[in-house]
Design an enzyme around this catalytic site. Structure first.
Site, PDB file in Angstrom:
ATOM      1  N   PRO A 176       0.832  -1.205   0.000  1.00  0.00           N
ATOM      2  CA  PRO A 176       0.000   0.000   0.000  1.00  0.00           C
ATOM      3  C   PRO A 176       0.867   1.256   0.000  1.00  0.00           C
ATOM      4  O   PRO A 176       1.832   1.358   0.755  1.00  0.00           O
ATOM      5  CB  PRO A 176      -0.799  -0.127   1.304  1.00  0.00           C
ATOM      6  CG  PRO A 176      -0.794  -1.589   1.620  1.00  0.00           C
ATOM      7  CD  PRO A 176       0.527  -2.092   1.126  1.00  0.00           C
ATOM      8  N   GLU A 177       0.531   2.201  -0.873  1.00  0.00           N
ATOM      9  CA  GLU A 177       1.255   3.459  -0.944  1.00  0.00           C
ATOM     10  C   GLU A 177       0.388   4.556  -0.334  1.00  0.00           C
ATOM     11  O   GLU A 177      -0.657   4.286   0.248  1.00  0.00           O
ATOM     12  CB  GLU A 177       1.657   3.743  -2.391  1.00  0.00           C
ATOM     13  CG  GLU A 177       2.583   2.652  -2.959  1.00  0.00           C
ATOM     14  CD  GLU A 177       3.054   2.924  -4.372  1.00  0.00           C
ATOM     15  OE1 GLU A 177       2.936   4.072  -4.844  1.00  0.00           O
ATOM     16  OE2 GLU A 177       3.557   1.984  -5.019  1.00  0.00           O
ATOM     17  N   LYS A 187       3.234   6.714   5.338  1.00  0.00           N
ATOM     18  CA  LYS A 187       2.386   5.527   5.231  1.00  0.00           C
ATOM     19  C   LYS A 187       1.946   5.021   6.598  1.00  0.00           C
ATOM     20  O   LYS A 187       1.464   3.892   6.720  1.00  0.00           O
ATOM     21  CB  LYS A 187       3.116   4.425   4.472  1.00  0.00           C
ATOM     22  CG  LYS A 187       3.460   4.799   3.032  1.00  0.00           C
ATOM     23  CD  LYS A 187       4.210   3.672   2.343  1.00  0.00           C
ATOM     24  CE  LYS A 187       4.669   4.084   0.958  1.00  0.00           C
ATOM     25  NZ  LYS A 187       5.418   3.000   0.281  1.00  0.00           N
ATOM     26  N   HIS A 203      -5.241 -14.910   8.822  1.00  0.00           N
ATOM     27  CA  HIS A 203      -4.205 -13.936   9.157  1.00  0.00           C
ATOM     28  C   HIS A 203      -4.768 -12.688   9.839  1.00  0.00           C
ATOM     29  O   HIS A 203      -4.173 -11.610   9.748  1.00  0.00           O
ATOM     30  CB  HIS A 203      -3.427 -13.558   7.902  1.00  0.00           C
ATOM     31  CG  HIS A 203      -2.746 -14.727   7.264  1.00  0.00           C
ATOM     32  ND1 HIS A 203      -1.663 -15.358   7.831  1.00  0.00           N
ATOM     33  CD2 HIS A 203      -3.017 -15.400   6.108  1.00  0.00           C
ATOM     34  CE1 HIS A 203      -1.276 -16.361   7.054  1.00  0.00           C
ATOM     35  NE2 HIS A 203      -2.080 -16.404   6.009  1.00  0.00           N
ATOM     36  N   ARG A 244       1.719 -11.478   5.328  1.00  0.00           N
ATOM     37  CA  ARG A 244       3.190 -11.487   5.332  1.00  0.00           C
ATOM     38  C   ARG A 244       3.781 -10.933   6.626  1.00  0.00           C
ATOM     39  O   ARG A 244       4.973 -11.047   6.865  1.00  0.00           O
ATOM     40  CB  ARG A 244       3.720 -10.717   4.118  1.00  0.00           C
ATOM     41  CG  ARG A 244       3.263 -11.325   2.793  1.00  0.00           C
ATOM     42  CD  ARG A 244       3.863 -10.631   1.603  1.00  0.00           C
ATOM     43  NE  ARG A 244       5.310 -10.838   1.532  1.00  0.00           N
ATOM     44  CZ  ARG A 244       6.087 -10.322   0.576  1.00  0.00           C
ATOM     45  NH1 ARG A 244       5.540  -9.572  -0.378  1.00  0.00           N
ATOM     46  NH2 ARG A 244       7.378 -10.546   0.568  1.00  0.00           N
ATOM     47  N   LYS A 259      22.875  14.913  -6.885  1.00  0.00           N
ATOM     48  CA  LYS A 259      22.579  13.487  -6.715  1.00  0.00           C
ATOM     49  C   LYS A 259      22.794  12.749  -8.033  1.00  0.00           C
ATOM     50  O   LYS A 259      22.288  13.172  -9.072  1.00  0.00           O
ATOM     51  CB  LYS A 259      21.138  13.282  -6.238  1.00  0.00           C
ATOM     52  CG  LYS A 259      20.926  13.481  -4.747  1.00  0.00           C
ATOM     53  CD  LYS A 259      19.506  13.095  -4.351  1.00  0.00           C
ATOM     54  CE  LYS A 259      19.295  13.223  -2.853  1.00  0.00           C
ATOM     55  NZ  LYS A 259      20.022  12.194  -2.096  1.00  0.00           N
ATOM     56  N   ARG A 289      13.233  -2.475  -7.827  1.00  0.00           N
ATOM     57  CA  ARG A 289      11.848  -2.260  -8.243  1.00  0.00           C
ATOM     58  C   ARG A 289      11.756  -2.204  -9.760  1.00  0.00           C
ATOM     59  O   ARG A 289      12.615  -1.626 -10.424  1.00  0.00           O
ATOM     60  CB  ARG A 289      11.296  -0.952  -7.654  1.00  0.00           C
ATOM     61  CG  ARG A 289      11.234  -0.917  -6.131  1.00  0.00           C
ATOM     62  CD  ARG A 289      10.233  -1.934  -5.595  1.00  0.00           C
ATOM     63  NE  ARG A 289      10.060  -1.791  -4.166  1.00  0.00           N
ATOM     64  CZ  ARG A 289       9.145  -1.019  -3.588  1.00  0.00           C
ATOM     65  NH1 ARG A 289       8.334  -0.292  -4.345  1.00  0.00           N
ATOM     66  NH2 ARG A 289       9.046  -0.972  -2.285  1.00  0.00           N
TER      67      ARG A 289
END
Length: 274
Positions: free
Chosen positions: A2-3, A56, A89, A107, A148, A257
């Site tokens: 989830p973002e 988050k 769960h 998880r 960067k 990713r």
């Protein structure tokens, strides 16, 4: 995982619990990323008086204590009735006056912790600004990207730079402004940074309005799915045609990713600025 939009949507879906008193707490499995506190029973008798989000994390304010909740990779909250069937769960059950709140996490990378000086300092105080706040603007981002050499997508997903811009929304934002995800962050022009900030805010607002993205099994606490995934132009579309130029979308790995991009619309400019 989830973002930000999914966590924001989850937080909002928990609003029916506000001002309700906790009647009981049952810990069915304390073994999350960090163990559920032994003294979580302190919540009994307290009303839930506030729900906020930072990055988050969902920050749950009770009358005497505050908690910090994180969904991890696969966590979710669900509002239930006591006679609703338990799932394998379901690790934590908080009985309120009208409903049960169940935390489900196959998880077990999420966390249920007290918000105190230790967790505040370790998990909250080092975070960058919220992307939808006025603190996140082009001048700020330019200062963080200066010199960067990492790819811009990796920089955007660094919570010390800005919070909550995860894989889905970084991929979509970069596609929409035509910036290659591996472009060295320090190479971006001010014009590109200005466009990127505007697009990140637009994408996140749109995702929140659509209830987030349900790609596998995400749903909010009411069991409702999100619909932003129906608007995705790049994320998850590797080897499909670009909607803008019909070039085949490509995929590369950045920071472990998957990063989908259009080689035509998002060219990688290899020369760094002097």
């Amino acid at each position: 995982m989830p973002e930000l939009p999914e966590v924001e949507t989850t937080k909002t879906s928990l609003f029916p619990l506000l001002n309700q008193k906790v009647l009981s707490v049952e810990v069915r499995n304390p073994s999350l990323r960090w163990p559920i506190p032994d003294n979580v029973q302190k919540l009994v008798g307290q009303r839930l008086i506030g729900l906020n989000r930072r990055s988050k994390y969902i920050l749950a304010e009770f009358e005497q204590d505050q908690m910090l909740w994180h969904l991890g990779m696969s966590g979710s909250f669900r509002l239930c009735q006591p006679n609703d069937e338990l799932r394998k769960h379901d690790h934590l059950i908080i009985q309120f006056e009208d409903q049960q709140l169940r935390y489900h996490d196959p998880r077990r990378f999420g966390c249920i912790l007290w918000l105190n000086p230790e967790t505040q300092g370790k998990l909250i105080d080092t975070l960058g600004p919220e992307p939808l706040s006025t603190d996140f603007h082009a001048e700020y981002l330019a200062s963080k990207l200066k010199n960067k050499s990492v790819g811009i997508k990796i920089a955007l997903m660094d919570n010390h730079v800005v919070v909550g811009v995860g894989n889905i929304y970084a991929t979509e934002s970069l596609f929409n402004v035509g910036i290659h995800p591996a472009q060295p962050a320090g190479d971006l022009t001010m014009q590109q940074i200005e466009k990127l900030v505007v697009e990140i805010k637009r994408i996140l607002k749109s995702a929140i309005d659509l209830g987030g993205s349900t790609l596998r099994d995400y749903s909010n606490a009411m069991g409702e799915n999100g619909y932003f995934q129906q608007t995705l132009l790049a994320y998850g579309r590797a080897r499909e045609m670009c909607v803008n130029c019909e070039t085949t979308l490509e995929n590369l790995k950045l920071g472990q990713r998957a990063s989908v991009f259009c080689p035509q619309c998002q060219p990688l400019k290899k020369l760094r600025k002097p």
